[in-house]
Design an enzyme around this catalytic site. Structure first.
Site, PDB file in Angstrom:
ATOM      1  CB  THR A  40      40.125  41.844  34.923  1.00  0.00           C
ATOM      2  OG1 THR A  40      39.074  42.639  35.477  1.00  0.00           O
ATOM      3  CG2 THR A  40      40.567  40.821  35.936  1.00  0.00           C
ATOM      4  CB  SER A  45      48.074  36.048  40.757  1.00  0.00           C
ATOM      5  OG  SER A  45      47.063  36.466  41.626  1.00  0.00           O
ATOM      6  CB  ILE A  47      48.755  31.828  39.103  1.00  0.00           C
ATOM      7  CG1 ILE A  47      49.296  32.786  40.171  1.00  0.00           C
ATOM      8  CG2 ILE A  47      49.069  30.369  39.444  1.00  0.00           C
ATOM      9  CD1 ILE A  47      50.775  32.866  40.297  1.00  0.00           C
ATOM     10  CG  HIS A  49      45.151  29.005  39.068  1.00  0.00           C
ATOM     11  ND1 HIS A  49      45.675  29.170  40.335  1.00  0.00           N
ATOM     12  CD2 HIS A  49      44.676  30.220  38.703  1.00  0.00           C
ATOM     13  CE1 HIS A  49      45.518  30.432  40.715  1.00  0.00           C
ATOM     14  NE2 HIS A  49      44.908  31.096  39.734  1.00  0.00           N
ATOM     15  CE  LYS A 249      42.583  30.567  42.111  1.00  0.00           C
ATOM     16  NZ  LYS A 249      41.236  30.529  41.552  1.00  0.00           N
ATOM     17  CD  GLU A 336      34.899  34.387  40.171  1.00  0.00           C
ATOM     18  OE1 GLU A 336      35.280  35.221  41.001  1.00  0.00           O
ATOM     19  OE2 GLU A 336      33.947  33.615  40.379  1.00  0.00           O
ATOM     20  CB  SER A 337      40.855  33.496  39.520  1.00  0.00           C
ATOM     21  OG  SER A 337      41.958  32.644  39.500  1.00  0.00           O
ATOM     22  CB  CYS A 441      62.513  55.614  31.422  1.00  0.00           C
ATOM     23  SG  CYS A 441      61.161  54.678  32.140  1.00  0.00           S
TER      24      CYS A 441
HETATM   25  C1  LIG Z   1      42.815  39.897  41.662  1.00  0.00           C
HETATM   26  C2  LIG Z   1      42.752  38.927  40.528  1.00  0.00           C
HETATM   27  C3  LIG Z   1      43.645  37.861  40.444  1.00  0.00           C
HETATM   28  C4  LIG Z   1      43.575  36.942  39.416  1.00  0.00           C
HETATM   29  N1  LIG Z   1      44.527  35.983  39.302  1.00  0.00           N
HETATM   30  C5  LIG Z   1      44.458  35.090  38.301  1.00  0.00           C
HETATM   31  C6  LIG Z   1      45.453  34.112  38.141  1.00  0.00           C
HETATM   32  O1  LIG Z   1      46.460  34.113  38.813  1.00  0.00           O
HETATM   33  N2  LIG Z   1      45.285  33.170  37.196  1.00  0.00           N
HETATM   34  C7  LIG Z   1      44.188  33.137  36.416  1.00  0.00           C
HETATM   35  O2  LIG Z   1      44.058  32.202  35.642  1.00  0.00           O
HETATM   36  N3  LIG Z   1      43.261  34.101  36.480  1.00  0.00           N
HETATM   37  C8  LIG Z   1      43.374  35.079  37.392  1.00  0.00           C
HETATM   38  N4  LIG Z   1      42.464  36.073  37.484  1.00  0.00           N
HETATM   39  C9  LIG Z   1      41.383  36.112  36.523  1.00  0.00           C
HETATM   40  C10 LIG Z   1      41.814  36.748  35.204  1.00  0.00           C
HETATM   41  O3  LIG Z   1      42.597  37.878  35.405  1.00  0.00           O
HETATM   42  C11 LIG Z   1      40.536  37.114  34.455  1.00  0.00           C
HETATM   43  O4  LIG Z   1      39.689  36.007  34.408  1.00  0.00           O
HETATM   44  C12 LIG Z   1      40.810  37.559  33.034  1.00  0.00           C
HETATM   45  O5  LIG Z   1      41.813  38.532  32.969  1.00  0.00           O
HETATM   46  C13 LIG Z   1      39.521  38.108  32.458  1.00  0.00           C
HETATM   47  O6  LIG Z   1      39.775  38.535  31.167  1.00  0.00           O
HETATM   48  P1  LIG Z   1      38.599  39.137  30.297  1.00  0.00           P
HETATM   49  O7  LIG Z   1      39.155  39.356  28.953  1.00  0.00           O
HETATM   50  O8  LIG Z   1      37.405  38.276  30.432  1.00  0.00           O
HETATM   51  O9  LIG Z   1      38.233  40.507  31.015  1.00  0.00           O
HETATM   52  P2  LIG Z   1      39.006  41.913  30.913  1.00  0.00           P
HETATM   53  O10 LIG Z   1      40.452  41.753  30.863  1.00  0.00           O
HETATM   54  O11 LIG Z   1      38.434  42.771  31.994  1.00  0.00           O
HETATM   55  O12 LIG Z   1      38.554  42.469  29.497  1.00  0.00           O
HETATM   56  C14 LIG Z   1      37.266  42.974  29.266  1.00  0.00           C
HETATM   57  C15 LIG Z   1      37.380  44.121  28.301  1.00  0.00           C
HETATM   58  O13 LIG Z   1      36.071  44.546  27.949  1.00  0.00           O
HETATM   59  C16 LIG Z   1      36.124  45.939  27.728  1.00  0.00           C
HETATM   60  N5  LIG Z   1      34.793  46.519  27.827  1.00  0.00           N
HETATM   61  C17 LIG Z   1      33.961  46.491  28.902  1.00  0.00           C
HETATM   62  N6  LIG Z   1      32.843  47.175  28.619  1.00  0.00           N
HETATM   63  C18 LIG Z   1      32.957  47.652  27.345  1.00  0.00           C
HETATM   64  C19 LIG Z   1      32.128  48.456  26.509  1.00  0.00           C
HETATM   65  N7  LIG Z   1      30.959  48.949  26.920  1.00  0.00           N
HETATM   66  N8  LIG Z   1      32.573  48.726  25.261  1.00  0.00           N
HETATM   67  C20 LIG Z   1      33.761  48.270  24.824  1.00  0.00           C
HETATM   68  N9  LIG Z   1      34.590  47.531  25.597  1.00  0.00           N
HETATM   69  C21 LIG Z   1      34.195  47.218  26.837  1.00  0.00           C
HETATM   70  C22 LIG Z   1      37.060  46.432  28.814  1.00  0.00           C
HETATM   71  O14 LIG Z   1      37.618  47.694  28.511  1.00  0.00           O
HETATM   72  C23 LIG Z   1      38.080  45.319  28.906  1.00  0.00           C
HETATM   73  O15 LIG Z   1      39.251  45.625  28.165  1.00  0.00           O
HETATM   74  C24 LIG Z   1      42.544  37.045  38.477  1.00  0.00           C
HETATM   75  C25 LIG Z   1      41.666  38.130  38.527  1.00  0.00           C
HETATM   76  C26 LIG Z   1      41.794  39.088  39.527  1.00  0.00           C
HETATM   77  C27 LIG Z   1      40.927  40.288  39.537  1.00  0.00           C
END
Ligand SMILES: Cc1cc2nc3c(=O)[nH]c(=O)nc-3n(C[C@H](O)[C@H](O)[C@H](O)COP(=O)(O)OP(=O)(O)OC[C@H]3O[C@@H](n4cnc5c(N)ncnc54)[C@H](O)[C@@H]3O)c2cc1C
Length: 474
Positions: A40, A45, A47, A49, A249, A336-337, A441
């Site tokens: 994710t 976005s 942003i 926030h 949002k 999540e966000s 590219c």
């Molecule tokens: C549509 C959208 C808009 C958003 N906009 C914003 C914003 O503007 N501002 C903001 O602050 N936040 C925003 N967010 C939230 C933000 O993007 C997420 O909260 C954040 O990226 C989450 O990061 P993470 O590292 O927790 O998850 P991820 O980036 O999903 O990382 C989790 C990792 O775990 C790994 N994984 C999963 N299962 C396994 C397994 N079995 N073995 C090994 N690895 C595994 C995956 O491969 C992945 O790389 C948004 C989210 C979405 C979807």
């Protein structure tokens, strides 16, 4: 035996790992993908926030505020693109002004600084392209924009140079309690670790539920986007939101740190944790809703679309801390966000818990700064000349849309945790992110990857296994 094993190399896992790398501790980050930032964290976005949306007193509110405060310095230290451009929440109906007032009050209660309620004419002066149906707006000067890939990669690289191990293309299959901590079964073998940090994004509930009797449940909530050409990046200066609803949002319009215009996301709850495809309905909803805020949005200038999955936990909040009945197993789940904004704060919070548990001490050798890939386009003519003199590859432009040189691609490949795929190069240099979307590219970048990593053409991948671009002639 590791002291800490972090599951997930998204922005959350990398922020935690980077904080832990300040200490004398053996840390490993595992991800099933072939690169950092493939979940994710690559599709959102971008942003930073301000913090007026989350319920007062929630983890989301606390971490959002703290993350927002930390972001500027962190981006300076790690050479990440960030701009505090401010944000506006628009109100289009007189009868909704009460909801805007409530948002203002919630923001003040959450501790957001500088919030202002603006009249229609004040908004129009600030952002002339906005709809003349706007009756009022909430202005948050502390809102910002950041490059999510740069941030995640920078955190990972900095953790890596400070001693953190990364195991990519390694899928965690199960977690169970062991005599001295936890045993992780992966598709590459078993890992023993004293503590576990669960930062597995939409899959974090799966790992949590393997070791704790207190269940959590994550619904993947898809958000679809349209990205517009750079010539439209200046249509608005601030991030433009509409009044939020039950699913989040709403549809925003924002410049990106690299000068594009971005609009989205939709919000639809799914059961499939891999469903990152876009849909015709979703994308037309994005553009229709965006035009409510910016009626002149040039929809013909969309250069690409994408979707990301929010990890929505049933409690509607982040799940942070030691899981019940599982000492040494720490959740950073339901992120999540505003998870991107919150990452620096979550990183520090979870790392502090682990540090206390393990009783470890700070290093004297921690390197807190990192230098990103040099972008020729951002250099002065003098600097460009000097770079080309030292390394003529900086004079060979590979991506014409984004003006990325061979020198930058070489840097992306050979830096710590370097790129091994086309997407890896794209996210580190922006080669392929422009108007032609890698049409020009790709073959040139493939040649560089083949030469530098001694790969055969059929081994060049877009991302992980199964994304090879060329089939071997039989
Ligand atoms: C549509 C959208 C808009 C958003 N906009 C914003 C914003 O503007 N501002 C903001 O602050 N936040 C925003 N967010 C939230 C933000 O993007 C997420 O909260 C954040 O990226 C989450 O990061 P993470 O590292 O927790 O998850 P991820 O980036 O999903 O990382 C989790 C990792 O775990 C790994 N994984 C999963 N299962 C396994 C397994 N079995 N073995 C090994 N690895 C595994 C995956 O491969 C992945 O790389 C948004 C989210 C979405 C979807």
């Amino acid at each position: 035996m590791y002291d800490v094993t972090v599951i997930g190399a998204g922005v959350t896992g990398c922020a935690i790992a980077r904080e832990l790398s300040r200490y004398e501790v053996k840390v490993c980050v595992i991800d099933r993908c072939s690169d950092i930032c493939e979940g994710t964290s690559k599709a959102n976005s971008g942003i930073v926030h301000a913090g007026h949306d989350a319920a007062t007193g929630s983890w989301k509110a606390k971490m959002n505020l703290e993350g927002n405060r930390m972001m500027k310095q962190l981006c300076e230290d790690l050479d990440v693109s960030f701009r505090q451009n401010g944000s506006l929440v628009l109100c289009f109906r007189e009868e909704d002004k009460g909801a805007l007032e409530k948002l203002y009050e919630k923001g003040c209660a959450n501790g957001v600084k500088g919030l202002q309620q603006l009249s229609a004419s004040e908004v129009r002066v600030m952002e002339p392209a906005l709809s003349n149906k706007t009756v009022a707006a909430l202005y948050a000067p502390t809102g910002g924009i950041v490059c999510p890939f740069e941030l995640t990669m920078a955190l990972a690289e900095n953790a890596f140079v400070n001693g953190t191990e990364f195991m990519l293309e390694t899928e965690v299959l199960s977690v169970k309690k062991a005599e001295q901590g936890y045993e992780l079964e992966t598709d590459k073998g078993k890992i023993l670790t004293k503590t576990v940090v669960n930062a597995a994004g939409v899959y974090a509930d799966v790992f949590h539920n393997m070791i704790s009797e207190e269940r959590i449940h994550i619904t993947p909530r898809r958000g679809e986007y349209c990205l517009l050409d750079k010539k439209d990046g200046g249509i608005v200066d601030k991030t433009i939101f509409q009044l939020p609803g039950a699913m989040g949002k709403g549809i925003l319009v924002t410049p990106t740190v690299h000068g594009n215009l971005l609009t989205g996301p939709t919000a639809s709850d799914l059961s499939d944790k891999e469903a990152v495809d876009t849909s015709a309905e979703g994308l037309s909803q994005v553009l229709d809703m965006a035009k409510i805020s910016v009626p002149g949005l040039p929809v013909r200038d969309v250069i690409t679309s994408f979707a990301g999955l929010r990890a929505h936990e049933d409690s509607d909040d982040f799940v942070l801390g030691e899981a019940k009945g599982a000492p040494g197993f720490y959740d950073a789940a339901g992120i999540e966000s505003p998870g991107l904004t919150s990452a620096p704060a979550i990183g520090k919070y979870i790392a502090d818990l682990v540090v206390e548990k393990l009783g470890i001490v700070e290093k004297t050798t921690f390197i807190h700064r990192r230098k990103g890939v040099i972008h020729m386009k951002m250099c002065t003519t003098q600097e460009q000349k000097r770079l080309i003199e030292v390394n003529p590859a900086y004079g060979n432009i590979i991506c014409r849309c984004e003006m990325v040189s061979e020198g930058e691609i070489l840097d992306a490949i050979h830096r710590p945790l370097g790129a091994t795929t086309l997407d890896g190069i794209k996210r580190r240099t922006r080669a392929g992110m422009g108007r032609c979307q890698a049409g020009f590219c790709t073959p040139k970048t493939m040649e560089i990857l083949m030469r530098e990593l001694s790969l055969e053409p059929e081994h060049i991948r877009k991302k992980g296994p199964g994304s090879e671009l060329i089939a071997k002639r039989r």
